[in-house]
Write a protein that holds these residues in place. Sequence first.
Motif, PDB file in Angstrom:
ATOM      1  N   ALA A   1      -7.269   0.749   7.087  1.00 25.41           N
ATOM      2  CA  ALA A   1      -8.126   0.230   6.031  1.00 25.41           C
ATOM      3  C   ALA A   1      -8.535  -1.209   6.326  1.00 25.41           C
ATOM      4  O   ALA A   1      -7.774  -1.975   6.912  1.00 25.41           O
TER       5      ALA A   1
ATOM      6  N   LEU B   1     -13.321  -7.191   4.890  1.00 23.04           N
ATOM      7  CA  LEU B   1     -14.489  -6.405   4.456  1.00 23.04           C
ATOM      8  C   LEU B   1     -14.475  -6.291   2.937  1.00 23.04           C
ATOM      9  O   LEU B   1     -13.422  -6.096   2.333  1.00 23.04           O
ATOM     10  N   ILE B   2     -15.674  -6.424   2.328  1.00 27.58           N
ATOM     11  CA  ILE B   2     -15.811  -6.282   0.880  1.00 27.58           C
ATOM     12  C   ILE B   2     -17.198  -5.712   0.615  1.00 27.58           C
ATOM     13  O   ILE B   2     -18.104  -5.865   1.424  1.00 27.58           O
ATOM     14  N   ASP B   3     -17.363  -5.029  -0.531  1.00 24.00           N
ATOM     15  CA  ASP B   3     -18.718  -4.607  -0.883  1.00 24.00           C
ATOM     16  C   ASP B   3     -19.275  -5.581  -1.919  1.00 24.00           C
ATOM     17  O   ASP B   3     -18.550  -6.109  -2.755  1.00 24.00           O
TER      18      ASP B   3
ATOM     19  N   GLU C   1      -9.121  -4.601   4.727  1.00 22.93           N
ATOM     20  CA  GLU C   1      -8.832  -5.336   3.503  1.00 22.93           C
ATOM     21  C   GLU C   1      -9.656  -6.621   3.440  1.00 22.93           C
ATOM     22  O   GLU C   1     -10.438  -6.909   4.330  1.00 22.93           O
ATOM     23  N   ARG C   2      -9.460  -7.382   2.340  1.00 22.20           N
ATOM     24  CA  ARG C   2     -10.228  -8.620   2.172  1.00 22.20           C
ATOM     25  C   ARG C   2      -9.539  -9.808   2.807  1.00 22.20           C
ATOM     26  O   ARG C   2     -10.110 -10.886   2.882  1.00 22.20           O
ATOM     27  N   SER C   3      -8.322  -9.614   3.214  1.00 21.40           N
ATOM     28  CA  SER C   3      -7.437 -10.747   3.460  1.00 21.40           C
ATOM     29  C   SER C   3      -7.330 -11.179   4.923  1.00 21.40           C
ATOM     30  O   SER C   3      -6.544 -12.061   5.236  1.00 21.40           O
TER      31      SER C   3
ATOM     32  N   VAL D   1      -7.039   6.069   0.217  1.00 16.06           N
ATOM     33  CA  VAL D   1      -7.752   4.934  -0.361  1.00 16.06           C
ATOM     34  C   VAL D   1      -8.273   5.396  -1.717  1.00 16.06           C
ATOM     35  O   VAL D   1      -8.935   6.432  -1.804  1.00 16.06           O
ATOM     36  N   TRP D   2      -7.968   4.650  -2.773  1.00 16.47           N
ATOM     37  CA  TRP D   2      -8.160   5.176  -4.117  1.00 16.47           C
ATOM     38  C   TRP D   2      -8.723   4.099  -5.029  1.00 16.47           C
ATOM     39  O   TRP D   2      -8.193   2.997  -5.090  1.00 16.47           O
ATOM     40  N   SER D   3      -9.798   4.430  -5.757  1.00  9.82           N
ATOM     41  CA  SER D   3     -10.429   3.432  -6.621  1.00  9.82           C
ATOM     42  C   SER D   3     -11.053   4.089  -7.851  1.00  9.82           C
ATOM     43  O   SER D   3     -11.277   5.304  -7.881  1.00  9.82           O
TER      44      SER D   3
ATOM     45  N   ASP E   1     -16.639   1.333  -3.162  1.00 11.11           N
ATOM     46  CA  ASP E   1     -15.301   0.769  -2.942  1.00 11.11           C
ATOM     47  C   ASP E   1     -14.608   1.436  -1.753  1.00 11.11           C
ATOM     48  O   ASP E   1     -13.764   0.817  -1.103  1.00 11.11           O
TER      49      ASP E   1
ATOM     50  N   ALA F   1     -16.094  -0.152   1.264  1.00 14.15           N
ATOM     51  CA  ALA F   1     -15.539  -1.500   1.418  1.00 14.15           C
ATOM     52  C   ALA F   1     -14.143  -1.503   2.034  1.00 14.15           C
ATOM     53  O   ALA F   1     -13.634  -2.557   2.414  1.00 14.15           O
ATOM     54  N   MET F   2     -13.514  -0.344   2.107  1.00 13.12           N
ATOM     55  CA  MET F   2     -12.209  -0.243   2.764  1.00 13.12           C
ATOM     56  C   MET F   2     -12.342   0.483   4.109  1.00 13.12           C
ATOM     57  O   MET F   2     -11.350   0.686   4.806  1.00 13.12           O
TER      58      MET F   2
END
Lengths: 305, 305
Positions: A120, A191-193, A122-124, A19-21, A52, A55-56
Amino acid sequence: VLGIGDDAALLRGGSQQLVWSIDVCLEGVHFRRGWLSLKDLGWRATQAALSDLAAMGARPLGALCSLVLPAKTTRAMLREIGSGQADAARSSGCPIIGGNISRGRELSLTTAVLGETASAAERSGAQPGHELWLVGDVGLAAAGLRILRARTPGDRVGSLSSAEQTCIAAWRRPRALLRQGEALASCASALIDLSDGLAGDSVRIAEASQTRLVLEEEPLRRVLRPELGQLSGQFGCDPLDLALYGGEDYALLATGPSSQRPQLARPIGHVTEGSGAWLQPPPPARSVRLRDGFDHLQRRAGPSR
Amino acid sequence: VLGIGDDAALLRGGSQQLVWSIDVCLEGVHFRRGWLSLKDLGWRATQAALSDLAAMGARPLGALCSLVLPAKTTRAMLREIGSGQADAARSSGCPIIGGNISRGRELSLTTAVLGETASAAERSGAQPGHELWLVGDVGLAAAGLRILRARTPGDRVGSLSSAEQTCIAAWRRPRALLRQGEALASCASALIDLSDGLAGDSVRIAEASQTRLVLEEEPLRRVLRPELGQLSGQFGCDPLDLALYGGEDYALLATGPSSQRPQLARPIGHVTEGSGAWLQPPPPARSVRLRDGFDHLQRRAGPSR
């Protein structure tokens, strides 16, 4: 495997997903020097980037930081920034293993974070029938920033009320909810931050999931911290506006079936068929559609109502 | 697994080592707008970051880019930058899978790159008795930058000589030597990319390996491109100075046993006991110690002799 000092950092590979941000904290845009110490700045930039990963639902592996330093930066100032970064790295179990340094007119910290996870979040994945969950506090950092913007340089901290101090600390010293993100990843459908505010980030889940998110005003008001009520009177606004349109608390917003709701999650709404994010006041008032109050290029948050 | 649009990018894990680096390209420090097109800028920032993967012998997995855009940036300008980044990503097999965008006073691109390798080539393995190898050209980009700095805005490209055009292209359109880095990783004892110049980066291998690097003037002069000779007359300097103190060609410098030297590597010196990097002229002249002519905080390269 290999940290600062070579052309790149080395990490052991693993079977989990990576997971990379990347995130930037830039003088004059994300902060002004009078609003926080350099140590706070190092802390804040690192935690904001780590959020971030939370959030994942990822466990952090390491961070790189690219620093841009104005000519007037002394070694002592650089040490202050590094000390805040090191505190954040220690407290989140995320070593800083490399980076880059450059001269520039404006101070900035660009932090890249790498983590891993078995699955992970995700938002979807939000689905009609799921609940909307909040983990962490919202609106405090926005209130703190509002106080900092209004303060005359040289004001003594002693003259601030306890509520004001709490909110300023929320802005200066946010904490990425990494442990909570990992816990949510196993039970949440999305999930989201909340880096941009409850309204805008709800819109983002709704768009990614092609569903409607309904924020219920009554349970949402019940989870707001009392400091928001105290300060909103002073600001002449509704505490709800601080929660909806104030970002940078780095709380987590998730959806999931009620049967899976973990103890740390507080229900503040639900998911239905439809689109967008809506605020549902107590009847007989009608729901109002929430707009994404945040534009990354304008860097300005505001109410849509 | 997951690209732009969520809180972070997702990549499949693997058993190989991960190689991770970050680099910044900042207006007024690393470039001026008149020196290159926005498309060149996107290309250059991406290749410069990728060069750190070449320097470890890694295969790229992906890149993230944090963009800071001044208020006057139009969508067309953003598309130009993105188009250069996309070209660089395609030509190096390194997809750009996420990033960040922010307003700011000065244009900048901060690029983080992630790669993998079975065995990374570090800076620290040079041993007495090994040869010093150069892969790629040196000095051209420094000559190109010198021409760009001296040009009056509005000068037509038509008025430039072929040597000048070659050198300007070397600065505007560098190419990370990824394939060559992978080939060197299997036979080199130390490897670095020449982002700061042959002198400074030789000092870095010597320091990391606790050995002495001896650059032999005669073979080094033989590998210099004829364009350097043509332009150094014009500049009133020795072509060797452009090679030693000019960075940003992103050539590769390696050490290794002569029996392992790959065909693409040109021997330009050797490793002995001792410390530092030295230039050995033809006898009877004595060797001179090379200083690291580059200071990241001053962003200024110059001769030490």
